[in-house]
Design a protein around this motif. Structure first.
Motif, mmCIF file in Angstrom:
data_model
loop_
_atom_site.group_PDB
_atom_site.id
_atom_site.type_symbol
_atom_site.label_atom_id
_atom_site.label_comp_id
_atom_site.label_asym_id
_atom_site.label_seq_id
_atom_site.Cartn_x
_atom_site.Cartn_y
_atom_site.Cartn_z
ATOM 1 N N GLU A 181 -2.750 -5.847 6.401
ATOM 2 C CA GLU A 181 -3.913 -5.134 5.881
ATOM 3 C C GLU A 181 -5.167 -5.592 6.610
ATOM 4 O O GLU A 181 -5.431 -6.787 6.750
ATOM 5 N N ASP A 238 1.683 1.935 0.575
ATOM 6 C CA ASP A 238 0.627 2.923 0.359
ATOM 7 C C ASP A 238 1.184 4.318 0.113
ATOM 8 O O ASP A 238 0.452 5.211 -0.310
ATOM 9 N N THR A 252 3.470 3.579 6.347
ATOM 10 C CA THR A 252 2.727 2.485 5.725
ATOM 11 C C THR A 252 3.636 1.815 4.696
ATOM 12 O O THR A 252 4.595 2.419 4.224
ATOM 13 N N LEU A 278 -4.727 0.274 4.363
ATOM 14 C CA LEU A 278 -3.383 0.645 4.778
ATOM 15 C C LEU A 278 -2.721 -0.486 5.564
ATOM 16 O O LEU A 278 -3.358 -1.160 6.368
#
Length: 257
Positions: free
Chosen positions: A64, A107, A104, A88
């Protein structure tokens, strides 16, 4: 007196005998890596996805606030790079001609991009986690989520079209070669070769010798890319300073490193 034959019982006995002599499923081949070349790798790259398209190597980098996508020559500086906006956490990727998909982690977003410019084109939602991604010759996507299941998805809509059970969890970064899927097993030095049609594991590849010179701070093996036009692969890991051009061979055929 004529002997009476009870045909159902005879048939059952014959079938039972045949079943008892059926060959057991073949055990997975036990393979290792033969190192052909060692190349530099950005030790700041938290590798989540690795794939060639032609001579260009694409790499999806996680964490992140540090996630990115790069494209360029193996062992060299990226020719193109884009950041993935926080919060993300980027994961696996696969390149389908003019476009590519980048996953991702938690997410629930797949990002479709232009494979030449790396520009974001759209986002598609999906359920669960995203780990690894590759595509088969017909374009069908194959995705892992850290479980023992591979999920098939439509390359245009990203909709689920099916799945197959593998029998080994922690399936992570993926590479498709024809109808075969190669999968890193997270937190191990093992790569599985999987028949995508059945989920059967046809080989277990021990890549532990790549870790003999690991530096403090390097993370797990994760990153496998088939080198087009060869039977070779490029392997690396999260925060590794090197990548390795290798062949997968039986232990008694290994030479070199």
């Amino acid at each position: 007196m004529r002997t009476r034959i009870v045909w159902p019982l005879v048939a059952a006995a014959l079938l039972g005998g045949c079943a008892g002599t059926q060959a057991a499923p073949a055990q997975p081949e036990q393979l290792t890596v033969q190192v052909l070349e060692t190349l530099p790798h950005d030790s700041a790259a938290f590798t989540e996805g690795l794939e060639y398209s032609g001579t260009t190597l694409y790499e999806s980098r996680g964490l992140e606030g540090k996630s990115a996508l790069t494209a360029g020559p193996a062992g060299g500086a990226p020719a193109k790079q884009v950041t993935v906006p926080s919060p993300l956490f980027a994961e696996g990727l696969t390149v389908l001609g003019p476009k590519l998909w980048q996953l991702t982690w938690r997410d629930g977003i797949a990002i479709e991009r232009d494979s030449q410019t790396l520009a974001e084109l759209r986002r598609v939602r999906y359920d669960g986690e995203g780990w690894g991604l590759c595509h088969q010759p017909d374009g069908r996507l194959v995705m892992s989520n850290g479980s023992s299941k591979l999920t098939f998805r439509d390359p245009q809509t990203f909709a689920v079209t099916g799945s197959v059970e593998v029998g080994q969890d922690q399936l992570n970064e993926l590479e498709c070669v024809g109808d075969t899927v190669y999968a890193n097993v997270w937190q191990t030095d093992t790569i599985l070769r999987i028949d995508a049609a059945t989920g059967r594991i046809t080989a277990k590849i021990d890549a532990s010798r790549l870790r003999t010179s690991a530096r403090p701070g390097e993370d797990v093996l994760n990153g496998i890319a088939a080198i087009p036009g060869t039977d070779e692969f490029l392997l690396t890991g999260k925060l590794w300073q090197s990548s390795f051009r290798v062949k997968f061979v039986p232990e008694n055929q290994r030479t070199g490193t």
